[in-house]
Design a protein around this motif. Structure first.
Motif, PDB file in Angstrom:
ATOM      1  N   ALA A   1      -0.051   0.737  -0.130  1.00 32.73           N
ATOM      2  CA  ALA A   1      -1.125   0.028   0.575  1.00 32.73           C
ATOM      3  C   ALA A   1      -1.454  -1.300  -0.101  1.00 32.73           C
ATOM      4  O   ALA A   1      -1.720  -2.306   0.569  1.00 32.73           O
TER       5      ALA A   1
ATOM      6  N   ALA B   1      -3.059   7.044   3.620  1.00 34.04           N
ATOM      7  CA  ALA B   1      -2.207   5.881   3.370  1.00 34.04           C
ATOM      8  C   ALA B   1      -1.474   6.086   2.055  1.00 34.04           C
ATOM      9  O   ALA B   1      -1.932   6.831   1.185  1.00 34.04           O
TER      10      ALA B   1
ATOM     11  N   THR C   1       2.742   3.342   6.022  1.00 35.95           N
ATOM     12  CA  THR C   1       1.612   2.473   5.714  1.00 35.95           C
ATOM     13  C   THR C   1       1.854   1.032   6.159  1.00 35.95           C
ATOM     14  O   THR C   1       0.947   0.375   6.686  1.00 35.95           O
TER      15      THR C   1
END
Length: 318
Positions: free
Chosen positions: A282, A278, A193
């Motif tokens: 994140a 993701a 990510t």
């Protein structure tokens, strides 16, 4: 300088892998990460062999440093993809969604290092016996297809079960995560990510913007009823999938709905109807910056954290 067995095994400067993400980890990002001292990894996903060869050659044109390819073993093109890897003499492959055992001898013949992703101790032991070079123990905090065990409990159990190097993945975004992974016995970390917001990452700017705006509870899991759970940013698509699952839609139908949704997000920038895979970190990604800057920031903060902890322990011993 933090160097580990994995650095020596692969010939990289820093113990940082960039996760091989389909439709995300193209040659531009991979080359930038490898040139900066980490290990860039092309995400082959379910792409055909010709596409992979193109991306490999793109990397080779930019850097002479080690790079990798992630092979999704359930891909309909897996045999052709492996042939390209052999012909191009790819330095490292990581694998997911299966056991790469039958490919190990031919890969070793050309000097390719084999590093599968595992989500359990049982699979880790089986793959070590198959002759792989290292393992990536990936916790459920990661983006995309996930297992059920968190990174914190998974990594030390895998480390204790095998004798080959282990890389920690899932929920790692900065130098503090690297130091924590080393404390758990890992030899390095894999991050996905964080690198989605590298300048060199070619995904849609709309997706990068969604990551930058994400909060700590921004991700959800869909697909549990299919046996292949996936972590994504919450959006219209994930809410529709959740509704279908609660209504009892058969797994085959759910999987059909999901076809093409990752590309829809990452390439076409559809933030509502695409699958924005993701991880839980994140919410900790705050800016878009060059891959080299990301790697340097991780290493600098890791060294600072190590010094801070060393000073704290020294004070207690005094």
């Amino acid at each position: 300088m933090i160097k580990t067995r994995i650095c020596d095994l692969i010939g990289i400067e820093y113990p940082i892998f960039q996760g091989g993400m389909a439709w995300v980890s193209t040659g531009e990002l991979v080359a930038a990460v490898s040139e900066s001292g980490g290990l860039g990894i092309i995400g082959s996903g379910q792409a055909p062999a010709d596409w992979l060869r193109q991306e490999i050659r793109k990397v080779k044109a930019i850097t002479k440093k080690p790079y990798g390819v992630n092979v999704m073993l359930m891909s309909p093109f897996v045999d052709e993809v492996m042939q390209v890897i052999l012909e191009e003499r790819v330095p490292v492959i990581t694998t997911g969604a299966g056991n790469p055992g039958k490919y190990v001898p031919m890969l070793k013949d050309v000097g390719t290092k084999i590093i599968p992703v595992v989500a359990s101790v049982a699979l880790a032991k089986r793959l070590e016996k198959a002759g792989v070079d290292a393992l990536i123990a990936e916790g459920t905090e990661s983006g995309g297809h996930i297992g059920e065990i968190g990174t914190l409990p998974l990594v030390p159990q895998v480390v204790d079960a095998v004798n080959i190097p282990v890389i920690a993945a899932g929920g790692i975004v900065d130098g503090r995560g690297l130091v924590a992974a080393l404390a758990l016995g890992a030899e390095g970390v894999q991050m996905g990510t964080r690198f989605m917001c590298a300048e060199e990452c070619t995904i849609s700017p709309l997706i990068k913007d969604r990551i930058l705006k994400a909060k700590d509870r921004a991700t959800v899991i869909t697909g549990r009823s299919t046996g292949h759970p996936v972590r994504c940013l919450d959006n219209r698509f994930t809410r529709e999938m959740d509704q279908y699952e609660r209504e009892g839609m058969p797994a085959e139908e759910l999987e059909k709905i999901g076809v093409g949704k990752l590309r829809l997000a990452m390439v076409e920038g559809d933030v509502d109807n695409g699958s924005i895979m993701a991880g839980q970190v994140a919410g900790a990604v705050k800016c878009i910056e060059p891959a080299a800057q990301i790697i340097q920031a991780i290493m600098q903060s890791a060294e600072q954290e190590y010094e801070r902890l060393s000073a704290r322990f020294a004070e207690r011993r005094a």
